[in-house]
Structure formats: structure tokens, C-alpha cells
Design a protein around this motif. Structure first.
Motif, PDB file in Angstrom:
ATOM      1  N   LEU A 196       0.847  -1.029  -0.020  1.00  0.00           N
ATOM      2  CA  LEU A 196       0.107  -0.148   0.063  1.00  0.00           C
ATOM      3  C   LEU A 196       0.908   1.324  -0.142  1.00  0.00           C
ATOM      4  O   LEU A 196       0.305   2.476  -0.390  1.00  0.00           O
ATOM      5  N   LEU A 197       2.123   1.350   0.801  1.00  0.00           N
ATOM      6  CA  LEU A 197       2.880   2.338   0.910  1.00  0.00           C
ATOM      7  C   LEU A 197       3.503   2.763  -0.538  1.00  0.00           C
ATOM      8  O   LEU A 197       4.083   2.025  -1.285  1.00  0.00           O
ATOM      9  N   ILE A 198       3.435   4.293  -0.816  1.00  0.00           N
ATOM     10  CA  ILE A 198       4.422   4.860  -1.820  1.00  0.00           C
ATOM     11  C   ILE A 198       5.807   4.605  -1.339  1.00  0.00           C
ATOM     12  O   ILE A 198       6.189   4.211  -0.217  1.00  0.00           O
ATOM     13  N   ARG A 199       6.933   4.902  -2.030  1.00  0.00           N
ATOM     14  CA  ARG A 199       8.160   4.896  -1.796  1.00  0.00           C
ATOM     15  C   ARG A 199       8.772   5.750  -0.535  1.00  0.00           C
ATOM     16  O   ARG A 199       9.251   5.227   0.310  1.00  0.00           O
ATOM     17  N   ASP A 200       8.268   6.898  -0.408  1.00  0.00           N
ATOM     18  CA  ASP A 200       8.694   7.867   0.649  1.00  0.00           C
ATOM     19  C   ASP A 200       7.633   8.134   1.175  1.00  0.00           C
ATOM     20  O   ASP A 200       6.330   8.095   0.841  1.00  0.00           O
ATOM     21  N   GLY A 201       7.528   8.754   2.448  1.00  0.00           N
ATOM     22  CA  GLY A 201       6.722   9.088   3.676  1.00  0.00           C
ATOM     23  C   GLY A 201       6.852   8.609   4.936  1.00  0.00           C
ATOM     24  O   GLY A 201       7.249   7.408   5.182  1.00  0.00           O
ATOM     25  N   ARG A 202       6.334   9.366   5.651  1.00  0.00           N
ATOM     26  CA  ARG A 202       6.589   9.413   6.984  1.00  0.00           C
ATOM     27  C   ARG A 202       5.294   7.998   7.781  1.00  0.00           C
ATOM     28  O   ARG A 202       4.492   8.273   7.468  1.00  0.00           O
ATOM     29  N   LEU A 203       6.084   7.458   8.838  1.00  0.00           N
ATOM     30  CA  LEU A 203       5.224   6.420   9.479  1.00  0.00           C
ATOM     31  C   LEU A 203       5.063   7.032  10.949  1.00  0.00           C
ATOM     32  O   LEU A 203       5.915   7.628  11.336  1.00  0.00           O
ATOM     33  N   THR A 216       7.516   8.998  15.151  1.00  0.00           N
ATOM     34  CA  THR A 216       7.619   9.392  13.978  1.00  0.00           C
ATOM     35  C   THR A 216       9.011   8.840  13.140  1.00  0.00           C
ATOM     36  O   THR A 216       9.885   8.979  13.751  1.00  0.00           O
ATOM     37  N   SER A 217       8.676   8.450  11.818  1.00  0.00           N
ATOM     38  CA  SER A 217      10.015   8.319  11.139  1.00  0.00           C
ATOM     39  C   SER A 217      10.317   9.423  10.325  1.00  0.00           C
ATOM     40  O   SER A 217       9.638  10.425  10.036  1.00  0.00           O
ATOM     41  N   ASP A 218      11.491   9.468   9.493  1.00  0.00           N
ATOM     42  CA  ASP A 218      11.976  10.176   8.596  1.00  0.00           C
ATOM     43  C   ASP A 218      10.847   9.884   7.270  1.00  0.00           C
ATOM     44  O   ASP A 218      10.551   8.908   7.409  1.00  0.00           O
ATOM     45  N   ALA A 219      11.002  10.690   6.285  1.00  0.00           N
ATOM     46  CA  ALA A 219      10.413  10.335   4.961  1.00  0.00           C
ATOM     47  C   ALA A 219      10.976   9.100   4.405  1.00  0.00           C
ATOM     48  O   ALA A 219      10.274   8.595   3.445  1.00  0.00           O
ATOM     49  N   LEU A 220      12.402   9.028   4.492  1.00  0.00           N
ATOM     50  CA  LEU A 220      12.790   7.662   3.937  1.00  0.00           C
ATOM     51  C   LEU A 220      12.568   6.686   4.657  1.00  0.00           C
ATOM     52  O   LEU A 220      13.154   5.331   4.192  1.00  0.00           O
ATOM     53  N   ARG A 221      12.023   6.594   5.861  1.00  0.00           N
ATOM     54  CA  ARG A 221      11.730   5.561   6.829  1.00  0.00           C
ATOM     55  C   ARG A 221      13.081   4.789   7.152  1.00  0.00           C
ATOM     56  O   ARG A 221      13.043   3.526   7.128  1.00  0.00           O
TER      57      ARG A 221
END
Length: 158
Positions: A12-19, A33-38
Motif C-alpha cells: 500500500l505504501l508509496i516509496r517515501d513518506g513518514r510513519l 515518527t519516522s523520517d520521510a525515507l523510513r
């Protein structure tokens, strides 16, 4: 959105984005939270629990502000891997997110991450590594435990 497993979340997740990870307790919710690169998990804050609507509103505001793409919620399994009463409470909290949260939160996929020993490990590290007082540990342990949960979830997604 509903609770998903890790393979489904990865799809479901796109390549970048915070969790965002939650360490849900009876009195507080630790948030990380994570950074955008996880790659990294960072403790964010701890909120005091109040009414469900207020808690979900606060979490939705944080999810929107940090552009969160998914949630990882700590699941407190027993040491033998079975589920006890606290697990049922966490599953209900996750269901409440899907059913009652504002759209910024309710639309996010949720994954449950084993959190056995997260608080104990974080507390031990705070004592051993930082010689932190009991009062300072109490302020930070829930958010740090959420970061520990998020690190575990990020590792599973890789």
C-alpha cells in the motif's frame, strides 16, 4: 482504513513518506515518527489520555502536520506470544481509529507491531546510557517506547 499485515502495508505504501507509531497505555499515548525515507524513528511526544474523541483529534492533528502515511501500534503480546486482555484493548483502540477518527487519521492503514519488552528495554537504556532520573524517565519513556516500536516496524518493512 482497517488493520493490515506487513506485506499488505508494504504494497500500500508509496516509496517515501513518514510513519507514526503509538505506544498506547491506559493513561498516556507515546508517539514517534519516522523520517520521510523510513530509516530513522524519533520520539515525538507523549499525550495524556482523556476522552476518545479528544485523543483521536490530537492524533489526527499530528498525522496531518507530519504527513503520516501509516500507523504502527504496539501490541503487548505475552512473553509466550499469546494475546492477553491488553491486546484486546489495543485492537479496540485500532478499530476506534477506523470508525471514529477524523479523516486525516481514519484513512491511514494500521499495522500492529509486537511490543514485548519495549518499555523495559527503553527504561534500561535510559538508566544505563544516560543515568536519567526517575522523573525524567517518566516524562520520556512512552515516546521512546513508541520509537522502539517504530524501529521494529521499519525493520520489518525493509
Amino acid at each position: 482504513m482497517a488493520i493490515v499485515d506487513f506485506p499488505e502495508l508494504k504494497a500500500l505504501l508509496i516509496r517515501d513518506g513518514r510513519l507514526m507509531a503509538l505506544d498506547v497505555g491506559s493513561k498516556t499515548i507515546g508517539i514517534a515518527t519516522s523520517d520521510a525515507l523510513r530509516m530513522l524513528a524519533t520520539p515525538l511526544t507523549t499525550i495524556r489520555r482523556s476522552k476518545l474523541a479528544a485523543d483521536l483529534g490530537t492524533l489526527a492533528d499530528l498525522a496531518k502536520k507530519h504527513e503520516i502515511k501509516a500507523l504502527a501500534i504496539g501490541l503487548p503480546l505475552n512473553m509466550d506470544g499469546t494475546e492477553g486482555p491488553r491486546c484486546q484493548s489495543i485492537r479496540q483502540f485500532a478499530a476506534n481509529i477506523a470508525a471514529h477518527a477524523p479523516p486525516a487519521l481514519a484513512s491511514l492503514p494500521v499495522v500492529l507491531q509486537d511490543e514485548r519488552m519495549s518499555t523495559a528495554a527503553v527504561t534500561r537504556g535510559m538508566i544505563d546510557d544516560y543515568d536519567m532520573s526517575r522523573a525524567k524517565r517518566a516524562e520520556r519513556v512512552d515516546a521512546a517506547a513508541a520509537a522502539w516500536i517504530l524501529e521494529s516496524a521499519l525493520a520489518r518493512l525493509r
